[in-house]
Design an enzyme around this catalytic site. Structure first.
Site, PDB file in Angstrom:
ATOM      1  N   LYS A  38       2.003  -4.261   3.631  1.00  0.00           N
ATOM      2  CA  LYS A  38       2.059  -4.553   2.193  1.00  0.00           C
ATOM      3  C   LYS A  38       3.227  -3.805   1.567  1.00  0.00           C
ATOM      4  CE  LYS A  38      -0.925  -2.742  -1.009  1.00  0.00           C
ATOM      5  NZ  LYS A  38      -0.180  -2.322  -2.197  1.00  0.00           N
ATOM      6  N   ASP A  65       3.059  -7.322  -2.915  1.00  0.00           N
ATOM      7  CA  ASP A  65       2.058  -6.946  -3.930  1.00  0.00           C
ATOM      8  C   ASP A  65       2.768  -6.603  -5.238  1.00  0.00           C
ATOM      9  OD1 ASP A  65      -0.168  -5.968  -5.278  1.00  0.00           O
ATOM     10  OD2 ASP A  65      -0.240  -4.082  -4.163  1.00  0.00           O
ATOM     11  N   LYS A  67       1.989  -8.376  -8.199  1.00  0.00           N
ATOM     12  CA  LYS A  67       1.061  -8.711  -9.302  1.00  0.00           C
ATOM     13  C   LYS A  67       1.770  -9.344 -10.486  1.00  0.00           C
ATOM     14  CE  LYS A  67      -2.141  -4.885  -8.161  1.00  0.00           C
ATOM     15  NZ  LYS A  67      -1.359  -4.069  -7.227  1.00  0.00           N
ATOM     16  N   ASP A  70       3.139 -13.276 -16.323  1.00  0.00           N
ATOM     17  CA  ASP A  70       4.148 -13.642 -17.328  1.00  0.00           C
ATOM     18  C   ASP A  70       3.869 -15.088 -17.729  1.00  0.00           C
ATOM     19  OD1 ASP A  70       6.640 -13.775 -18.816  1.00  0.00           O
ATOM     20  OD2 ASP A  70       7.411 -12.204 -17.501  1.00  0.00           O
ATOM     21  N   THR A 124      -9.019  -1.882 -10.726  1.00  0.00           N
ATOM     22  CA  THR A 124     -10.142  -0.956 -10.519  1.00  0.00           C
ATOM     23  C   THR A 124      -9.971   0.330 -11.330  1.00  0.00           C
ATOM     24  OG1 THR A 124      -9.022  -0.241  -8.529  1.00  0.00           O
ATOM     25  CG2 THR A 124     -10.864  -1.735  -8.230  1.00  0.00           C
ATOM     26  N   ARG A 215      -2.807   5.477   3.175  1.00  0.00           N
ATOM     27  CA  ARG A 215      -2.644   6.852   3.658  1.00  0.00           C
ATOM     28  C   ARG A 215      -3.376   7.218   4.943  1.00  0.00           C
ATOM     29  NH1 ARG A 215      -3.503   8.719  -2.388  1.00  0.00           N
ATOM     30  NH2 ARG A 215      -4.596   6.728  -2.246  1.00  0.00           N
TER      31      ARG A 215
HETATM   32  O1  C5P Z   1      -3.508   4.934   0.577  1.00  0.00           O
HETATM   33  P1  C5P Z   1      -4.574   3.965   0.170  1.00  0.00           P
HETATM   34  O2  C5P Z   1      -5.364   3.407   1.332  1.00  0.00           O
HETATM   35  O3  C5P Z   1      -5.448   4.488  -0.930  1.00  0.00           O
HETATM   36  O4  C5P Z   1      -3.742   2.728  -0.417  1.00  0.00           O
HETATM   37  C1  C5P Z   1      -4.358   1.616  -0.997  1.00  0.00           C
HETATM   38  C2  C5P Z   1      -3.337   0.618  -1.433  1.00  0.00           C
HETATM   39  O5  C5P Z   1      -4.013  -0.439  -2.124  1.00  0.00           O
HETATM   40  C3  C5P Z   1      -2.281   1.147  -2.396  1.00  0.00           C
HETATM   41  O6  C5P Z   1      -1.073   0.422  -2.159  1.00  0.00           O
HETATM   42  C4  C5P Z   1      -2.851   0.815  -3.747  1.00  0.00           C
HETATM   43  O7  C5P Z   1      -1.866   0.655  -4.723  1.00  0.00           O
HETATM   44  C5  C5P Z   1      -3.542  -0.512  -3.461  1.00  0.00           C
HETATM   45  N1  C5P Z   1      -4.628  -0.839  -4.389  1.00  0.00           N
HETATM   46  C6  C5P Z   1      -5.741  -0.019  -4.560  1.00  0.00           C
HETATM   47  N2  C5P Z   1      -6.728  -0.380  -5.437  1.00  0.00           N
HETATM   48  C7  C5P Z   1      -6.631  -1.520  -6.129  1.00  0.00           C
HETATM   49  C8  C5P Z   1      -5.532  -2.357  -5.972  1.00  0.00           C
HETATM   50  C9  C5P Z   1      -4.545  -1.972  -5.085  1.00  0.00           C
HETATM   51  O8  C5P Z   1      -5.845   1.011  -3.912  1.00  0.00           O
HETATM   52  N3  C5P Z   1      -7.602  -1.858  -6.936  1.00  0.00           N
END
Ligand code: C5P
Length: 235
Positions: A38, A65, A67, A70, A124, A215
């Site tokens: 992503k 990603d 989003k 517009d 979220t 992560r």
């Molecule tokens: O590092 P981690 O597993 O927390 O990363 C989650 C990814 O999903 C990040 O790129 C974050 O921006 C994205 N994301 C999220 N929650 C959402 C929408 C997107 O964690 N509601």
């Protein structure tokens, strides 16, 4: 591309880096047969379409990603540009409305490799008080369900949702409608700044189609081993 793959990797690795070099260095430690990747707003703004092309050139399916949100004409053109890059999945905000989502859908209909079009319902990060502040009635769950139904009706292929929303959504949308879920943490790993998390296996069993994991893989000492451990858990 996806259609030529005889498998469907469920893990989408979030390449949340601030440079192309770092993103490519991580991607080089992974295998396209084992995961998708992503590219989000920070990395895209720093590294641009060139990086997306490089990742695709290495064999990775890319979820762009960005989003989009517009007027329909602008979103349609941005989606067509993303489809021209050859991305596997992209997303728009359902709150852009049915006209915007339909325009996005139509803009990629003729693409050589048709990308999956995913809608974002309610971020979220928004609390019920935030929803009220921007004039939305009801709580997050109610709005998520309403916007997911609207996204499905407007031709979207699925939505991004929290793993906690998967069970409810799975029963309300068609079987082919994709549920893409971040907020995933293997048992025993740090939650970082995520609050409500699920393990990869639980999220998939609940009905998630793709799990977005950043992560726990990207910051691991051995990212490939971390990914392999997750794949072993979900197999
Ligand atoms: O590092 P981690 O597993 O927390 O990363 C989650 C990814 O999903 C990040 O790129 C974050 O921006 C994205 N994301 C999220 N929650 C959402 C929408 C997107 O964690 N509601």
């Amino acid at each position: 591309m996806t259609s030529e793959k005889n498998h469907d990797p469920k893990v989408i690795v979030a390449l949340d880096f601030d440079s192309a070099d770092k993103a490519l260095a991580l991607a080089d430690q992974l295998k396209p047969a084992m995961c998708r990747v992503k590219v989000g707003k920070e990395l895209f703004t720093r590294a641009g379409p060139q990086l997306v092309k490089q990742l695709i050139g290495k064999g990775f399916d890319v979820f762009l990603d960005l989003k989009f949100h517009d007027i329909p004409n602008t979103v349609a053109k941005a989606c067509a540009a993303a489809a021209d890059l050859g991305v596997w999945m992209m997303n728009v905000h359902a709150q852009g409305g049915p006209g915007m989502m339909k325009a996005a859908r139509e803009a990629v209909a003729g693409a050589g490799h048709k990308p999956l079009m995913i809608a974002v319902t309610i971020l979220t990060s928004l609390t019920d008080a935030d929803l009220q502040a921007v004039g939305l009635q009801g709580g997050a769950e109610q709005n998520v369900l309403r916007l997911a139904a609207l996204a499905e009706k407007s031709g979207m292929d699925g939505v991004v949702c929290s793993p906690m929303e998967v069970l409810t959504l799975r029963n309300k949308v068609g079987a082919g409608f994709k549920l893409v879920t971040p907020g995933i943490r293997p048992a025993g790993s740090s939650k970082d700044d995520q609050t409500r998390v699920m393990t990869p296996k639980t999220a998939l069993l609940a009905g998630s189609n793709y799990i977005v994991i950043g992560r726990p893989i990207t910051q691991a000492k051995n990212p490939l081993a971390a990914l392999q451990a997750i794949l072993t858990e979900i197999r």
